[in-house]
Enzyme design. Structure first.
Site, mmCIF file in Angstrom:
data_model
loop_
_atom_site.group_PDB
_atom_site.id
_atom_site.type_symbol
_atom_site.label_atom_id
_atom_site.label_comp_id
_atom_site.label_asym_id
_atom_site.label_seq_id
_atom_site.Cartn_x
_atom_site.Cartn_y
_atom_site.Cartn_z
ATOM 1 N N ASP A 172 27.249 -35.943 -0.546
ATOM 2 C CA ASP A 172 27.304 -35.063 -1.715
ATOM 3 C C ASP A 172 28.023 -33.744 -1.467
ATOM 4 O O ASP A 172 28.385 -33.052 -2.419
ATOM 5 C CB ASP A 172 25.889 -34.760 -2.211
ATOM 6 C CG ASP A 172 25.126 -36.008 -2.624
ATOM 7 O OD1 ASP A 172 25.788 -37.013 -2.955
ATOM 8 O OD2 ASP A 172 23.887 -35.971 -2.607
ATOM 9 N N THR A 184 15.619 -42.461 -7.155
ATOM 10 C CA THR A 184 16.298 -41.170 -7.038
ATOM 11 C C THR A 184 17.812 -41.295 -7.146
ATOM 12 O O THR A 184 18.507 -40.285 -7.208
ATOM 13 C CB THR A 184 15.950 -40.511 -5.699
ATOM 14 O OG1 THR A 184 16.344 -41.373 -4.630
ATOM 15 C CG2 THR A 184 14.450 -40.241 -5.603
ATOM 16 N N ALA A 185 18.328 -42.511 -7.143
ATOM 17 C CA ALA A 185 19.770 -42.735 -7.264
ATOM 18 C C ALA A 185 20.011 -44.186 -7.639
ATOM 19 O O ALA A 185 19.150 -45.059 -7.431
ATOM 20 C CB ALA A 185 20.494 -42.412 -5.956
ATOM 21 N N ARG A 197 21.361 -20.924 -7.552
ATOM 22 C CA ARG A 197 22.382 -20.490 -8.512
ATOM 23 C C ARG A 197 21.843 -20.368 -9.933
ATOM 24 O O ARG A 197 22.353 -19.573 -10.714
ATOM 25 C CB ARG A 197 23.559 -21.488 -8.531
ATOM 26 C CG ARG A 197 24.252 -21.671 -7.215
ATOM 27 C CD ARG A 197 25.446 -22.607 -7.326
ATOM 28 N NE ARG A 197 25.090 -23.927 -7.849
ATOM 29 C CZ ARG A 197 24.555 -24.893 -7.113
ATOM 30 N NH1 ARG A 197 24.289 -24.686 -5.837
ATOM 31 N NH2 ARG A 197 24.274 -26.056 -7.656
ATOM 32 N N GLU A 242 0.824 -1.205 0.000
ATOM 33 C CA GLU A 242 0.000 0.000 0.000
ATOM 34 C C GLU A 242 0.861 1.258 0.000
ATOM 35 O O GLU A 242 0.551 2.232 -0.705
ATOM 36 C CB GLU A 242 -0.914 0.002 1.235
ATOM 37 C CG GLU A 242 -1.881 -1.174 1.286
ATOM 38 C CD GLU A 242 -1.334 -2.352 2.077
ATOM 39 O OE1 GLU A 242 -2.128 -3.043 2.744
ATOM 40 O OE2 GLU A 242 -0.095 -2.585 2.021
ATOM 41 N N TRP A 268 23.065 -36.901 -13.476
ATOM 42 C CA TRP A 268 21.797 -36.215 -13.242
ATOM 43 C C TRP A 268 20.681 -37.062 -13.812
ATOM 44 O O TRP A 268 20.757 -37.448 -14.983
ATOM 45 C CB TRP A 268 21.781 -34.832 -13.896
ATOM 46 C CG TRP A 268 22.815 -33.899 -13.329
ATOM 47 C CD1 TRP A 268 23.997 -33.558 -13.887
ATOM 48 C CD2 TRP A 268 22.747 -33.177 -12.090
ATOM 49 N NE1 TRP A 268 24.694 -32.676 -13.092
ATOM 50 C CE2 TRP A 268 23.922 -32.422 -11.978
ATOM 51 C CE3 TRP A 268 21.797 -33.093 -11.076
ATOM 52 C CZ2 TRP A 268 24.181 -31.603 -10.887
ATOM 53 C CZ3 TRP A 268 22.054 -32.279 -10.000
ATOM 54 C CH2 TRP A 268 23.228 -31.545 -9.913
#
Length: 361
Positions: free
Chosen positions: A198, A159-160, A205, A47, A168
């Site tokens: 990791d 996932t892995a 980024r 405002e 990736w």
């Protein structure tokens, strides 16, 4: 109100821990006199920005209507009350999307406007405004942040690989989008397993952002290395532990971390207490990027509100899954989700799914 909501969306990465709010000031003919959105915490609210915009263009606001996506504040916080500024400017009518859930406001802004003879209408754009600020509503009403778990997986939910490799699985487009979701959060949460395996930075980024979210690490036995990439200047780092180790605590805090002991009865971090503590620290949205063990613990305890899942068109077979919890014995015990959106990002699919009933607060 559509324009005010667009302005609120423009402040998505900026305002935390304050809500994302937009404001448009218009005369009786609907001509826009000024507009703006809330700035960084401690800066002017929507405002005030809109009124300054109108003043810069030489417009009087006497008799004008303010379209604002959240109830104008009525208390002295980092800034003064917006409702008083609207009254002083001679605003005739305020149209607001939704009441402010902050107990310090909670209808008092509307009451003061009405007491000053200003017409108040509430409702247009309510759902959109609430969604933009779901973490703020969660913190104010439930006293806990909104928890969103991000997972990048193959089509069969891995996932892995068995050897731990995960870079990736998904595409560049999915990773960039994941950074945009990181950027809108107040804090990124991970576990010590991810830190040790990791050594991630877990900062933003790949997209432009005016601020970096806080980082939160669940580290029961204070194993975080002193040279970990987590220590980024200018970003708050909270480490939640269960077993007391004052020497390591002092060393981590010398690096800039804040160490909090919150043990549960089993000798691990009390995750529910951790989220309540983060709410006290003004964290609205928590973005989880962790391994299957911590993911499983958060899901098992019913602490996840929403899932942000990127699925790659790959089949991996043996490997780590999204979350390690269960086993359940009946399908009725499964976590019941509702799909909020599905989108293509490059070669991948992005799914946003919400735990059914978790937004009913």
């Amino acid at each position: 109100m559509t324009s005010a909501l667009e302005l609120a969306r423009d402040s998505l990465l900026l305002t935390s821990p304050n809500p994302r709010v937009g404001c448009v000031l218009a005369d009786s003919d609907g001509i826009v006199l000024g507009k703006g959105h809330t700035q960084r915490a401690g800066g002017p609210h929507a405002e005030i920005v809109a009124m300054r915009d109108a003043e810069a263009h030489g417009h009087s606001l006497r008799g004008a209507t303010a379209w604002v996506t959240l109830e104008p504040c009525s208390h002295h916080g980092r800034t003064g009350p917006c409702c008083d500024a609207l009254i002083a400017a001679g605003i005739k009518k305020v149209v607001a999307s939704v009441a402010d859930p902050n107990p310090l406001v909670a209808g008092q802004g509307f009451a003061r406007l009405r007491a000053a003879g200003i017409e108040v209408e509430v409702g247009p754009g309510a759902q959109e405004s609430r969604e933009l600020n779901i973490g703020f509503f969660s913190r104010m009403i439930r006293k806990t942040p909104w928890v969103r778990m991000k997972v990048a997986a193959s089509l069969d939910g891995k996932t892995a690989l068995d050897n731990g490799k995960s870079q990736w699985i998904t595409s560049d487009a999915a990773r960039t989008d994941g950074h945009a979701w990181r950027a809108r959060s107040c804090a990124v949460l991970t576990g010590i397993g991810t830190v040790l395996e990791d050594n991630p930075r877990l900062d933003v980024r790949l997209v432009d952002t005016p601020r970096q979210p806080h980082l939160v690490v669940v580290d029961s036995w204070l194993e975080t290395p002193l040279d970990a990439h987590l220590f980024i200047a200018g970003r708050a780092l909270y480490i939640y532990a269960a077993e007391q180790n004052d020497a390591k605590k002092a060393a981590l805090e010398a690096r800039g971390a804040t160490v909090v002991y919150l043990p549960d009865s089993g000798g691990k971090v009390d995750l529910a207490a951790m989220l309540r503590d983060l709410a006290v620290r003004e964290v609205n949205e928590v973005h989880v990027e962790a391994g299957h063990k911590l993911n499983g613990s958060l899901i098992r305890e019913g602490l996840v509100d929403e899932f942000l899942v990127y699925l790659a068109p790959k089949l991996i077979g043996q490997g780590s899954g999204m979350a390690n919890f269960g086993p359940i014995t009946e399908l009725s015990q499964a976590v019941d989700l509702e799909f909020r959106s599905t989108d293509r990002l490059g070669s991948d699919l992005r799914i946003v799914a919400r735990v059914r009933g978790h937004d009913l607060f």
